[in-house]
Scaffold this motif. Structure first.
Motif, PDB file in Angstrom:
ATOM      1  N   PRO A  14       0.833  -1.204   0.000  1.00  0.00           N
ATOM      2  CA  PRO A  14       0.000   0.000   0.000  1.00  0.00           C
ATOM      3  C   PRO A  14       0.865   1.251   0.000  1.00  0.00           C
ATOM      4  CG  PRO A  14      -0.115  -1.131   2.132  1.00  0.00           C
ATOM      5  CD  PRO A  14       0.711  -1.990   1.217  1.00  0.00           C
ATOM      6  N   PRO A  15       0.327   2.368  -0.465  1.00  0.00           N
ATOM      7  CA  PRO A  15       1.124   3.593  -0.577  1.00  0.00           C
ATOM      8  C   PRO A  15       1.839   4.004   0.719  1.00  0.00           C
ATOM      9  CG  PRO A  15      -0.912   3.853  -1.784  1.00  0.00           C
ATOM     10  CD  PRO A  15      -1.014   2.545  -1.056  1.00  0.00           C
ATOM     11  N   ARG A  16       1.184   3.921   1.855  1.00  0.00           N
ATOM     12  CA  ARG A  16       1.824   4.326   3.113  1.00  0.00           C
ATOM     13  C   ARG A  16       3.055   3.452   3.397  1.00  0.00           C
ATOM     14  NH1 ARG A  16       0.709   7.693   6.708  1.00  0.00           N
ATOM     15  NH2 ARG A  16      -1.489   7.933   6.267  1.00  0.00           N
ATOM     16  N   THR A  17       2.931   2.164   3.163  1.00  0.00           N
ATOM     17  CA  THR A  17       4.072   1.259   3.369  1.00  0.00           C
ATOM     18  C   THR A  17       5.190   1.595   2.391  1.00  0.00           C
ATOM     19  OG1 THR A  17       2.596  -0.479   4.154  1.00  0.00           O
ATOM     20  CG2 THR A  17       4.793  -1.163   3.423  1.00  0.00           C
ATOM     21  N   ILE A  19       5.927   4.477   1.140  1.00  0.00           N
ATOM     22  CA  ILE A  19       6.600   5.690   1.620  1.00  0.00           C
ATOM     23  C   ILE A  19       7.591   5.340   2.722  1.00  0.00           C
ATOM     24  CG2 ILE A  19       6.248   7.854   2.885  1.00  0.00           C
ATOM     25  CD1 ILE A  19       3.579   8.115   1.253  1.00  0.00           C
ATOM     26  N   GLU A  20       7.188   4.495   3.660  1.00  0.00           N
ATOM     27  CA  GLU A  20       8.075   4.093   4.762  1.00  0.00           C
ATOM     28  C   GLU A  20       9.298   3.327   4.246  1.00  0.00           C
ATOM     29  OE1 GLU A  20       5.429   1.889   7.275  1.00  0.00           O
ATOM     30  OE2 GLU A  20       4.302   3.689   7.851  1.00  0.00           O
ATOM     31  N   ARG A 108       4.689   2.793  -7.324  1.00  0.00           N
ATOM     32  CA  ARG A 108       4.714   3.071  -5.882  1.00  0.00           C
ATOM     33  C   ARG A 108       6.035   3.739  -5.483  1.00  0.00           C
ATOM     34  NH1 ARG A 108      -0.111   1.271  -5.943  1.00  0.00           N
ATOM     35  NH2 ARG A 108      -1.011  -0.059  -4.360  1.00  0.00           N
ATOM     36  N   ALA A 112       6.311   7.414  -3.892  1.00  0.00           N
ATOM     37  CA  ALA A 112       6.873   7.486  -2.539  1.00  0.00           C
ATOM     38  C   ALA A 112       8.160   8.304  -2.530  1.00  0.00           C
ATOM     39  CB  ALA A 112       7.133   6.075  -2.011  1.00  0.00           C
ATOM     40  N   ARG A 115       7.346  11.943  -2.557  1.00  0.00           N
ATOM     41  CA  ARG A 115       6.810  12.352  -1.249  1.00  0.00           C
ATOM     42  C   ARG A 115       7.910  12.395  -0.196  1.00  0.00           C
ATOM     43  NH1 ARG A 115       4.876  13.132   3.284  1.00  0.00           N
ATOM     44  NH2 ARG A 115       2.807  12.661   4.028  1.00  0.00           N
ATOM     45  N   THR A 116       8.867  11.477  -0.287  1.00  0.00           N
ATOM     46  CA  THR A 116       9.882  11.298   0.741  1.00  0.00           C
ATOM     47  C   THR A 116      11.127  12.132   0.521  1.00  0.00           C
ATOM     48  OG1 THR A 116       9.124   9.034   0.997  1.00  0.00           O
ATOM     49  CG2 THR A 116      11.263   9.535   1.905  1.00  0.00           C
ATOM     50  N   THR A 119      11.850  15.424   2.371  1.00  0.00           N
ATOM     51  CA  THR A 119      11.988  15.228   3.814  1.00  0.00           C
ATOM     52  C   THR A 119      13.359  14.666   4.154  1.00  0.00           C
ATOM     53  OG1 THR A 119       9.629  14.789   3.954  1.00  0.00           O
ATOM     54  CG2 THR A 119      10.975  14.078   5.806  1.00  0.00           C
TER      55      THR A 119
END
Length: 127
Positions: A14-17, A19-20, A108, A112, A115-116, A119
């Motif tokens: 999934p997208p959140r995973t 990103i992590e 993905r 990600a 997005r990452t 940061t």
């Protein structure tokens, strides 16, 4: 060996995973705990290309290679111009343990990374 289809990869990442995982990988590269050599591109004729992208991580210990073909004419035939797969190896014996469809992995990872990256690359006061 596990074989993961496009649908399997999308469901399992999934997208959140993503990103992590991408954030952890970028940090590992920054610490020198991962190696991502530049991709190699081979002309396979007719304006088409093949790319190979190897990499390895210390934690979790693993290495793999992404194989991609770029066929610009595919779009007219209703296919993606980029086709690919990722092969993941375990570190003890070098055995291939997974073959994954590269399309959803690339989608993905790209999202990600976008997005990452700001940061990870900023200093703590800029985050």
């Amino acid at each position: 060996m596990i074989v993961l289809s496009r649908e399997d990869v999308a469901a399992l990442l999934p997208p959140r995973t993503a990103i992590e995982v991408v954030a952890a990988a970028m940090e590992a590269v920054s610490r020198g705990e991962a190696e991502l050599p530049l991709r190699s591109i081979v002309d396979v004729g007719g304006g088409n290309k093949m790319g190979i992208m190897p990499g390895r991580m210390q934690e979790p210990p693993c290495h793999g290679i992404k194989l991609v073909s770029l066929y610009p004419g595919n779009v007219a035939a209703g296919y993606s111009s980029h086709q690919g797969a990722m092969v993941l190896f375990e570190p003890r014996h070098g055995t291939a343990v997974a073959l994954m469809d590269g399309g959803p992995l690339t989608a993905r990872r790209t999202a990600a990374g976008s997005r990452t990256s700001p940061t990870i690359s900023s200093t703590p006061g800029e985050r």
